[in-house]
Every structure is written in C-alpha cells, then in structure tokens.
Write a protein that holds these residues in place. Structure first.
Motif: not given
Length: 537
Positions: A337, A339-340, A342, A346, A414, A418, A421
């Motif tokens: 995770d 890419h999540r 904070p 990119d 990212c 994504e 995901a």
C-alpha cells in the motif's frame, strides 16, 4: 636554463615579430651563437614577465580567501588531498565549481557554464582569447588550493600526478582545447575520497564571424548545442540543470550560463522523486542498516526530495521527523500500500533493509523522463520460473515473465501500484531478507510490480550491475574489502545479518565494520550525535 614553456613561448614570439624573409637571411648570415643568445634573452624576458603576472594572480586569489580545507593529507596514490568534515560528493562538486568561478571572477575573465558530455562533471566555457589569463588565474588557484590539471582534448593525462602549481603540469596547455581541474577531497577518517571522477572542465570557445551574427563555437559537442550567439544574454541556472547528480534544492547558489542552454536535456527528470525506507528490525545491526541506507541517499542521491521511513517497529532515538524525513507507523505487509502513504511522490525509490547505493546516481538511472521506471534485470533460474510471483504476474497480465529482477534500491511508481490494486490481485507473502539463510531470488513484490509495469508500458528494465551478499558467506571479508576498494557498484544489497550462521561466524560484525568505512559521514537525517550501536544481535 629557461624552462621549456618559456623557450616555446620565445620561439613563438620570435617567429611572430621577425618576418620569414628576414629569418631566412639571418639564418645564413648571422652566426648561430648570436641567434641563440637573442632567443635566450627573449626567453628570460618572457619568463620574468610570466612570473610577475603569476605573482599578481596569486595575490588576487589569496586576497579573495575562499575554499579553504581543514587540513591537507596524502591520498592513497601519493597525491595531495584536502580534508573536510561532513564531506559529501555533491558538496565537493559545488566547492570545485565555486573555486574555479571565483578565480575567474577575481581575474575579470568572462565565463559561462555549459552542460558537459559527462554528467558527473561541471564544465565552464571561456573565450580562446583569454587563454593566457585563464592559465595564470588557474595556476595561482592551484598553488593556493593544491589540485591537478590534465588535457582532455586532445587527451593527455601524464600530468595528473604533478601539482597544478608546477609549470610542468601545464606543458600541454598550449595545444589543449579542453582541460580538467581536479581536487582530491576526503573526510577526517580518510575512508571516503572524491574528486577523481569529478572535477571542473574548462572549454576554450572561439569566435566565428562567417555569418552576419557573430557566434561562439565550442571545441567539442555537448548535450545542448555547440554554437551560441556571442551576444546571448546570461541567466542564472541551478547546477542540477547541468548535472543530474546534483541536489535539486532551490536554496543552493546557482551558476551562470547563456540563454541558449536553458532547454530540457534528453535525460533530465523534472518530476520529484521520494525514497521509502523499511524499518523492520529493532536490533543494533538493524539500526546500522537503516543508518547506512540514509547515508547512502545523502551521499549518492542528494536529489531525493523526501525520505519516508515505513516503521513497523519503534524507530531509534536518533531518528526524528523534519521537513525532509517522514516517519509513518505501519503494519507488516504495508509495502503493498505504498501508493497510499501520505504526501508520497508519484515516483519513489524503495529501499528494504540492506539495500544501499554504492556510488553517485541520477534520477535518470531509475526513471525515464516520461515517468516510466527503470528496474534492474536479475538472474533467471528454473526455480524462479515456477515461483509464486511469476504465476501472479501471468494471472494479472496474461503475459509470461522472461527474467527476474536484481536486489537493491527499487524504482516504483504509484501508477503501477494503483493498477495492480484495481486488478484485485492478492498480495504475495513477502521475504525477510535479513532472516533468510541464503540469497533469495527476485523479491515477490518487485517481480509482480515491475512485470506489470513493463506490460503496461510503465517500466523499462535495464541491466546495470548490482551486488547481493549474504553475511554468512564464507570469505565475506574479501568480498566486502573488494567493494570498499573499488567503490564502483551502483547497487548493493546486504542480506542475512540476523541469521544464526552470520552472527556465529562473525559475518554480521564484518558487515557492520564495512558499513562504518563505506559510509563514514553522517547524513542530514541523523539528529544529534548518536552513539554507535553495539555490534551484537
């Protein structure tokens, strides 16, 4: 006896002042001893004039009083080096640039920076008509700040061991179209040396009046253009626009170039790049790996914007958040995770425990200007072709994998995470490289992510060499010593520090000693003055 340089100058002046017919008559009527006496007298006069001008240039350099080191020392090859506390490769490059440009400014010699062919070096252009003044200014600089000079074009480096303050070091200067000035620099421990692969190159540009608009012509190609209008306005430009190895911090002092060079280079990366470090092992050797990873980024990737520490355990007391370092609490398996996170950029580099940079790198070494990642190809075995990540990669893309991926810092985006995901792929079981008894193959996450990125046109695998070493490897000391002496490996991955074999055979201790010597300079991310952890588990 006059020095060879003066004799050469005297012969040149003699030919320029005395016409060819007169020289021919003199050769047949004037005795040879008389002609030699005239030339020797002319050589003495020129030598005295050169010495007087050199003393004047030296006074100017000393009056400017800039760029002093803490002390001088002897380099391993016998040359003179300069010691600087807190030395970094980028700081040494900027210091070299400032030394040369301040010396030229002190002598009132116009100059402008040029994007050199070799991205590791900075390049300064001056006009050919100022060549004599440049020699005097730079020789005075090298007498005050001991360094070395060689001819780059035509190539001749037989003066690289002669200090630049000596006349002999400039014996090729008359024919040189490009020269290179080099200063050797080290930290107080004398384990980290810089300068040999850097330095500042001086190009001598000529004026061309064949066209209605007068132009300056460079002596060799560069990465932008070789000819510029002689009246082109000067502009300020960050050194990162001229060399991809430089820090992109806007607070740094810019350089001066011409307007025609303010264009994007083919390999220039304009987007920010972060770094993500995993903190998994709250042990002394785990702290050493974390410290070394931070120092490798500080030394060899100063262009990294923000470092995110993904903490799966309490972080060491010497590590605290600031504007360039973010500490994010995480659970095991949170790598899927990333890419999540904070405020994550990119594009970022992922450094698992033991993953290090071994030499200066550019953003272009890991990312294409289009945004695609450039992961490193790795070995391919029969076992790997049947591994879990190859099956998951085929399921996600419908394409069969053809190679593995090397250990070390990994370029991620990212966009690819994504995309994975959205496919609903189940995260694979991750490998703890510090607990595994052998060097593993491709990391499951790297294999899946890079393969999916390649199929989607968001990754372009390359072949830069990487080294992976297990701490329990017999003869690990020899391998580490070779890495330390050569310092030519871009990516390093040290594994197995937490295994019983490594701890029992002294491999873990050998790796820690290696890290202290390879990365002796503290990073800006280290707060306070932390004590070195014990070399025990």
């Amino acid at each position: 006896m006059p020095d060879p340089t003066s004799l050469s100058s005297a012969a040149h002046v003699y030919k320029r002042l005395v016409p060819q017919p007169v020289r021919s008559v003199a050769a047949s009527t004037v005795p040879g001893r008389v002609r030699r006496k005239v030339k020797r007298g002319l050589a003495r006069t020129l030598s005295q004039r050169e010495a007087r001008l050199h003393r004047r240039a030296l006074r100017r350099v000393r009056k400017a009083d800039f760029g002093h080191s803490e002390r001088r020392t002897k380099a391993p090859d016998g040359r003179v080096g300069h010691v600087h506390t807190g030395l970094s490769v980028d700081a040494a490059r900027r210091l070299d640039h400032d030394l040369v440009t301040h010396a030229l400014d002190t002598a009132d010699i116009p100059w402008f920076a040029v994007p050199a062919l070799d991205d590791r070096r900075l390049c300064i252009a001056v006009e050919q008509r100022d060549k004599g003044a440049v020699r005097r200014a730079l020789r005075a600089l090298l007498e005050e700040h001991t360094g070395y000079v060689v001819s780059v074009s035509p190539a001749n480096n037989d003066t690289q061991a002669i200090p630049g303050s000596h006349v002999k070091a400039w014996k090729h200067f008359g024919k040189a179209r490009v020269i290179r000035l080099t200063w050797l620099r080290t930290d107080p421990t004398e384990n980290l040396w810089t300068g040999e692969d850097q330095g500042v190159e001086i190009e001598f540009w000529t004026v061309n009046t064949d066209l209605p608009q007068e132009r300056l012509i460079g002596p060799r190609p560069n990465r932008v253009q070789r000819a510029v209008p002689s009246d082109a306005p000067g502009i300020e430009m960050g050194l990162d626009r001229l060399s991809g190895y430089c820090d992109t911090d806007g607070d740094m002092e810019p350089t001066i170039t011409l307007e025609g060079f303010d264009v994007p280079r083919l390999e220039e990366i304009t987007f920010p790049v972060d770094a993500v470090l995993l903190w998994q092992h709250p042990t002394p050797w785990g702290e050493e790996l974390l410290r070394a990873a931070l120092r490798s980024l500080h030394q060899y990737a100063p262009w990294v914007d923000v470092v995110h520490v993904l903490a799966q355990a309490p972080v060491p007391s010497w590590l605290r958040s600031d504007e360039r370092l973010s500490i994010v609490p995480a659970r095991p398996g949170a790598e899927w995770d990333l890419h999540r996170l904070p405020d994550i950029a990119d594009h970022f580099l992922l450094l698992r425990p033991g993953a290090l940079l071994g030499r200066p790198v550019r953003p272009f070494d890991y990312f294409a200007p289009s945004g695609a990642t450039r992961p490193r190809k790795g070995p391919w075995t029969a076992e790997e072709s049947f591994s879990a990540w190859t099956r998951a990669a085929y399921t996600a893309t419908g394409r069969v994998t053809a190679h593995g991926y090397a250990d070390g810092p990994q370029p991620y985006s990212c966009a690819v995470l994504e995309r994975i995901a959205r496919t609903g792929a189940v995260p694979l079981e991750l490998i703890d490289g510090q607990r595994t008894p052998v060097v593993p193959g491709t990391h499951p996450m790297d294999g899946l992510v890079h393969h999916c990125g390649y199929v989607a046109g968001l990754a372009d695998p390359s072949g830069e060499a990487s080294v992976a070493l297990h701490a329990a490897l017999p003869g690990i000391d020899n391998h580490l010593r070779r890495l330390l002496v050569r310092r030519d490996t871009q990516q390093i991955r040290l594994l197995g520090l937490g295994t019983e074999q490594a701890l029992g055979r002294g491999g873990t201790e050998a790796v820690i000693t290696f890290l202290h010597r390879y990365f002796p300079v503290a990073a800006v991310f280290e707060q306070g003055d932390p004590e070195e952890p014990d070399n025990q588990s």
